[in-house]
Design a protein around this motif. Structure first.
Motif, PDB file in Angstrom:
ATOM      1  N   GLU A   1       0.815  -1.222   0.000  1.00  0.00           N
ATOM      2  CA  GLU A   1       0.000   0.000   0.000  1.00  0.00           C
ATOM      3  C   GLU A   1       0.845   1.267   0.000  1.00  0.00           C
ATOM      4  N   LEU A   2       2.165   1.120  -0.107  1.00  0.00           N
ATOM      5  CA  LEU A   2       3.071   2.270   0.005  1.00  0.00           C
ATOM      6  C   LEU A   2       2.802   3.320  -1.066  1.00  0.00           C
ATOM      7  N   LYS A   3       2.675   2.898  -2.325  1.00  0.00           N
ATOM      8  CA  LYS A   3       2.482   3.854  -3.421  1.00  0.00           C
ATOM      9  C   LYS A   3       1.223   4.691  -3.213  1.00  0.00           C
ATOM     10  N   ALA A   4       0.125   4.048  -2.861  1.00  0.00           N
ATOM     11  CA  ALA A   4      -1.131   4.768  -2.636  1.00  0.00           C
ATOM     12  C   ALA A   4      -1.023   5.695  -1.435  1.00  0.00           C
ATOM     13  N   TYR A   5      -0.344   5.230  -0.387  1.00  0.00           N
ATOM     14  CA  TYR A   5      -0.177   6.046   0.819  1.00  0.00           C
ATOM     15  C   TYR A   5       0.583   7.325   0.486  1.00  0.00           C
ATOM     16  N   ILE A   6       1.678   7.185  -0.259  1.00  0.00           N
ATOM     17  CA  ILE A   6       2.502   8.349  -0.603  1.00  0.00           C
ATOM     18  C   ILE A   6       1.729   9.311  -1.502  1.00  0.00           C
ATOM     19  N   GLN A   7       0.976   8.790  -2.450  1.00  0.00           N
ATOM     20  CA  GLN A   7       0.182   9.649  -3.321  1.00  0.00           C
ATOM     21  C   GLN A   7      -0.835  10.448  -2.523  1.00  0.00           C
ATOM     22  N   ASN A   8      -1.492   9.801  -1.565  1.00  0.00           N
ATOM     23  CA  ASN A   8      -2.457  10.503  -0.721  1.00  0.00           C
ATOM     24  C   ASN A   8      -1.774  11.567   0.129  1.00  0.00           C
ATOM     25  N   PHE A   9      -0.594  11.214   0.661  1.00  0.00           N
ATOM     26  CA  PHE A   9       0.142  12.176   1.489  1.00  0.00           C
ATOM     27  C   PHE A   9       0.517  13.407   0.666  1.00  0.00           C
ATOM     28  N   ARG A  10       1.007  13.185  -0.541  1.00  0.00           N
ATOM     29  CA  ARG A  10       1.436  14.305  -1.386  1.00  0.00           C
ATOM     30  C   ARG A  10       0.269  15.195  -1.799  1.00  0.00           C
ATOM     31  N   SER A  11      -0.885  14.616  -1.949  1.00  0.00           N
ATOM     32  CA  SER A  11      -2.047  15.426  -2.353  1.00  0.00           C
ATOM     33  C   SER A  11      -2.572  16.282  -1.210  1.00  0.00           C
ATOM     34  N   ASP A  12      -2.277  15.882   0.019  1.00  0.00           N
ATOM     35  CA  ASP A  12      -2.827  16.589   1.182  1.00  0.00           C
ATOM     36  C   ASP A  12      -1.810  17.425   1.961  1.00  0.00           C
ATOM     37  N   ASN A  13      -0.501  17.264   1.661  1.00  0.00           N
ATOM     38  CA  ASN A  13       0.522  17.909   2.481  1.00  0.00           C
ATOM     39  C   ASN A  13       1.598  18.572   1.620  1.00  0.00           C
ATOM     40  N   PRO A  14       2.175  19.668   2.112  1.00  0.00           N
ATOM     41  CA  PRO A  14       3.276  20.302   1.385  1.00  0.00           C
ATOM     42  C   PRO A  14       4.531  19.434   1.431  1.00  0.00           C
ATOM     43  N   GLN A  15       5.455  19.711   0.519  1.00  0.00           N
ATOM     44  CA  GLN A  15       6.661  18.889   0.433  1.00  0.00           C
ATOM     45  C   GLN A  15       7.590  19.103   1.612  1.00  0.00           C
ATOM     46  N   PHE A  16       7.708  20.350   2.077  1.00  0.00           N
ATOM     47  CA  PHE A  16       8.693  20.656   3.110  1.00  0.00           C
ATOM     48  C   PHE A  16       8.035  20.918   4.453  1.00  0.00           C
ATOM     49  N   TRP A  17       8.578  20.272   5.468  1.00  0.00           N
ATOM     50  CA  TRP A  17       8.227  20.553   6.859  1.00  0.00           C
ATOM     51  C   TRP A  17       9.187  21.647   7.299  1.00  0.00           C
ATOM     52  N   THR A  18       8.654  22.829   7.610  1.00  0.00           N
ATOM     53  CA  THR A  18       9.488  23.999   7.888  1.00  0.00           C
ATOM     54  C   THR A  18       9.140  24.585   9.249  1.00  0.00           C
ATOM     55  N   ASP A  19      10.172  24.807  10.062  1.00  0.00           N
ATOM     56  CA  ASP A  19       9.995  25.423  11.383  1.00  0.00           C
ATOM     57  C   ASP A  19      11.116  26.414  11.640  1.00  0.00           C
ATOM     58  N   SER A  20      10.901  27.296  12.605  1.00  0.00           N
ATOM     59  CA  SER A  20      11.888  28.314  12.959  1.00  0.00           C
ATOM     60  C   SER A  20      12.411  28.091  14.367  1.00  0.00           C
ATOM     61  N   PHE A  21      13.719  28.311  14.528  1.00  0.00           N
ATOM     62  CA  PHE A  21      14.396  28.186  15.814  1.00  0.00           C
ATOM     63  C   PHE A  21      15.314  29.387  15.994  1.00  0.00           C
ATOM     64  N   GLN A  22      15.730  29.633  17.218  1.00  0.00           N
ATOM     65  CA  GLN A  22      16.662  30.723  17.456  1.00  0.00           C
ATOM     66  C   GLN A  22      17.799  30.269  18.357  1.00  0.00           C
ATOM     67  N   LEU A  23      18.952  30.891  18.131  1.00  0.00           N
ATOM     68  CA  LEU A  23      20.122  30.685  18.984  1.00  0.00           C
ATOM     69  C   LEU A  23      20.505  32.040  19.559  1.00  0.00           C
ATOM     70  N   VAL A  24      20.340  32.197  20.863  1.00  0.00           N
ATOM     71  CA  VAL A  24      20.780  33.409  21.560  1.00  0.00           C
ATOM     72  C   VAL A  24      22.154  33.112  22.133  1.00  0.00           C
ATOM     73  N   PHE A  25      23.115  34.002  21.892  1.00  0.00           N
ATOM     74  CA  PHE A  25      24.484  33.690  22.278  1.00  0.00           C
ATOM     75  C   PHE A  25      25.167  34.884  22.945  1.00  0.00           C
ATOM     76  N   ASP A  26      26.071  34.564  23.833  1.00  0.00           N
ATOM     77  CA  ASP A  26      26.940  35.539  24.497  1.00  0.00           C
ATOM     78  C   ASP A  26      28.287  34.853  24.644  1.00  0.00           C
ATOM     79  N   GLY A  27      29.105  34.945  23.605  1.00  0.00           N
ATOM     80  CA  GLY A  27      30.398  34.269  23.630  1.00  0.00           C
ATOM     81  C   GLY A  27      30.211  32.765  23.670  1.00  0.00           C
ATOM     82  N   GLY A  28      30.700  32.156  24.754  1.00  0.00           N
ATOM     83  CA  GLY A  28      30.639  30.708  24.886  1.00  0.00           C
ATOM     84  C   GLY A  28      29.344  30.169  25.432  1.00  0.00           C
ATOM     85  N   ARG A  29      28.386  31.028  25.742  1.00  0.00           N
ATOM     86  CA  ARG A  29      27.096  30.567  26.253  1.00  0.00           C
ATOM     87  C   ARG A  29      26.026  30.731  25.183  1.00  0.00           C
ATOM     88  N   THR A  30      25.256  29.683  24.930  1.00  0.00           N
ATOM     89  CA  THR A  30      24.207  29.751  23.924  1.00  0.00           C
ATOM     90  C   THR A  30      22.934  29.098  24.443  1.00  0.00           C
TER      91      THR A  30
END
Length: 254
Positions: free
Chosen positions: A54-83
């Motif tokens: 059922e893999l082919k059908a599953y992937i086709q359904n997933f592609r029709s309902d979801n975007p290709q890229f899973w995208t999220d945002s993160f941050q790094l706050v830094f002060d020299g050697g501390r992050t």
């Protein structure tokens, strides 16, 4: 005006310009992108989400309902050697609802001067505090460069977890040796990380200079576990739910 005076004025101006561009404290915003279409076939089979027939059908359904890229945002706050590294804004559901949340909401407090970190990580759906040493990565510098978030960055390659190929880009204009997740150890801030085989990338989209950075809220460490113990706990959860796969195990170690 003599040539010597002109040279001295130019030298002072150049030095001031260079110093102006060195960043001692600040915030780096990263965009993490995962190509879900590329990782989905192996992920579905290994996790027993759907049988091979059922893999082919599953992937086709997933592609029709979801975007290709899973995208999220993160941050790094830094002060020299501390992050301090963590998510910002809304965090996407893992594979848009398929699978398990791993490394979605990691909060990592690193002290690069003594190579230690304390992190809050999700073990399946249970938050755990992890305290351990920062993994030492043997980077190999290259001559390749690219611009990221307005900074010229140099490429470095490495193998982590024994065999996982990783590409990173760093700038020595930002005075920290930290980067996204647990990546560190280059001569400057890591603004880009790519894990080609697993279709995962982290790239800085913005760098903000700060005179002072907010103090990090310290996590309780009385019940902290090591990274090895955390990995074992996650593997236990995944096996119990029949969701163990190589891709998720890679994310555990980041």
């Amino acid at each position: 005006m003599s040539k010597a005076i002109i040279f001295a004025v130019l030298l002072i101006g150049y030095s001031a310009k260079c110093q102006f561009h060195f960043v001692e404290k600040g915030r780096i915003v990263f965009e993490r992108k995962i190509n879900t279409y590329a990782i989905l076939p192996a992920f579905v089979i290994e996790s027993n989400i759907a049988p091979a027939a059922e893999l082919k059908a599953y992937i086709q359904n997933f592609r029709s309902d979801n975007p290709q890229f899973w995208t999220d945002s993160f941050q790094l706050v830094f002060d020299g050697g501390r992050t301090v590294y963590g998510p910002i804004g809304k965090v996407s559901n893992f594979l848009h609802g398929v699978g398990i949340p791993v490394s979605n909401e990691n909060k990592v407090y690193s002290d690069l001067s003594n190579a230690t970190f304390v992190a809050e990580k999700l073990a399946y759906n249970e938050a755990m505090v992890v305290k351990d040493t920062i993994p030492k990565i043997r980077w190999k510098l290259t001559s390749e460069t690219r611009e990221i978030a307005g900074y010229e960055c140099r490429r470095a390659n490495a193998l982590i977890m024994d065999s996982l190929y990783v590409v990173a880009f760093y700038t020595d204009a930002i005075k920290t040796k930290g980067g996204p997740e647990s990546f560190s150890g280059l001569p400057g801030a890591i603004l880009g990380v790519v894990l080609p085989h697993y279709h995962i990338s982290y790239f800085a989209t913005k760098v903000e200079v700060m005179d002072t950075v907010p103090a990090a809220a310290m996590l309780p460490t009385e019940k902290a576990v090591t990274q090895k113990q955390f990995n074992a706990a996650v593997i236990g959860f995944l096996k119990k739910d029949n969701r163990l796969n190589s891709w998720t195990q890679i994310f555990m170690g980041l």
